[in-house]
Design a protein around this motif. Structure first.
Motif, PDB file in Angstrom:
ATOM      1  N   CYS A  94       0.845  -1.182   0.000  1.00 35.82           N
ATOM      2  CA  CYS A  94       0.000   0.000   0.000  1.00 35.82           C
ATOM      3  C   CYS A  94       0.888   1.242   0.000  1.00 35.82           C
ATOM      4  CB  CYS A  94      -0.956   0.009   1.175  1.00 35.82           C
ATOM      5  SG  CYS A  94      -0.179  -0.120   2.794  1.00 35.82           S
ATOM      6  N   ASN A  95       0.327   2.307  -0.511  1.00 38.09           N
ATOM      7  CA  ASN A  95       1.068   3.559  -0.683  1.00 38.09           C
ATOM      8  C   ASN A  95       0.142   4.717  -0.390  1.00 38.09           C
ATOM      9  OD1 ASN A  95       1.901   5.641  -3.352  1.00 38.09           O
ATOM     10  ND2 ASN A  95       3.329   5.258  -1.702  1.00 38.09           N
ATOM     11  N   VAL A  96       0.637   5.673   0.364  1.00 35.72           N
ATOM     12  CA  VAL A  96      -0.131   6.870   0.704  1.00 35.72           C
ATOM     13  C   VAL A  96       0.720   8.087   0.363  1.00 35.72           C
ATOM     14  CG1 VAL A  96      -1.218   8.184   2.550  1.00 35.72           C
ATOM     15  CG2 VAL A  96      -1.393   5.686   2.524  1.00 35.72           C
ATOM     16  N   VAL A  97       0.157   8.962  -0.436  1.00 29.60           N
ATOM     17  CA  VAL A  97       0.915  10.110  -0.950  1.00 29.60           C
ATOM     18  C   VAL A  97       0.202  11.408  -0.615  1.00 29.60           C
ATOM     19  CG1 VAL A  97       1.844  11.214  -3.009  1.00 29.60           C
ATOM     20  CG2 VAL A  97       1.807   8.722  -2.842  1.00 29.60           C
ATOM     21  N   GLY A  98       0.991  12.363  -0.126  1.00 34.72           N
ATOM     22  CA  GLY A  98       0.497  13.716   0.085  1.00 34.72           C
ATOM     23  C   GLY A  98       1.466  14.699  -0.525  1.00 34.72           C
TER      24      GLY A  98
END
Length: 114
Positions: A94-98
């Motif tokens: 999983c990957n979370v980008v801001g």
């Protein structure tokens, strides 16, 4: 912030799995949440992504079989995988980008037997 992925396992072709990825801490300003996978000897590839507004996109090979969703209040992203095929086998990340961050989970193994 740590991302904890879970839900992987061994399943027969045609079966289903649901992956979850939860952030251990509070994350503000998340733009994209997504799932990638990496098969042995191959490069990591994008599977599905969902924006903060709920728009989704999928790689062609999983369209109609996989569904990505998110719970913003829980900072959790899900991947419902149906009609699994042996070629879906791999480690799913999983990957979370801001704007100022790009976090990755540790990966969860998905194995689909024929």
């Amino acid at each position: 912030v740590q991302l904890q992925a879970s839900g992987g396992g061994l399943v027969q072709a045609g079966g289903s799995l649901r992956l979850s990825c939860a952030a251990s801490g509070s994350i503000g300003g998340v733009n994209l949440m997504g799932w990638y996978r990496q098969a042995p000897g191959k490069q990591r590839e994008l599977v599905a992504v969902i924006t903060s507004g709920g728009s989704t996109d999928y790689r062609d090979s999983v369209k109609g079989r996989f569904t990505i969703s998110r719970d913003n209040a829980k900072n959790t992203v899900y991947l419902q995988m149906n009609s699994l095929k042996p070629e879906d086998t791999g480690v799913y990340y999983c990957n979370v980008v801001g704007v100022l961050f790009d976090y990755w989970g540790q990966g969860t193994q998905v194995t689909v037997s024929s």
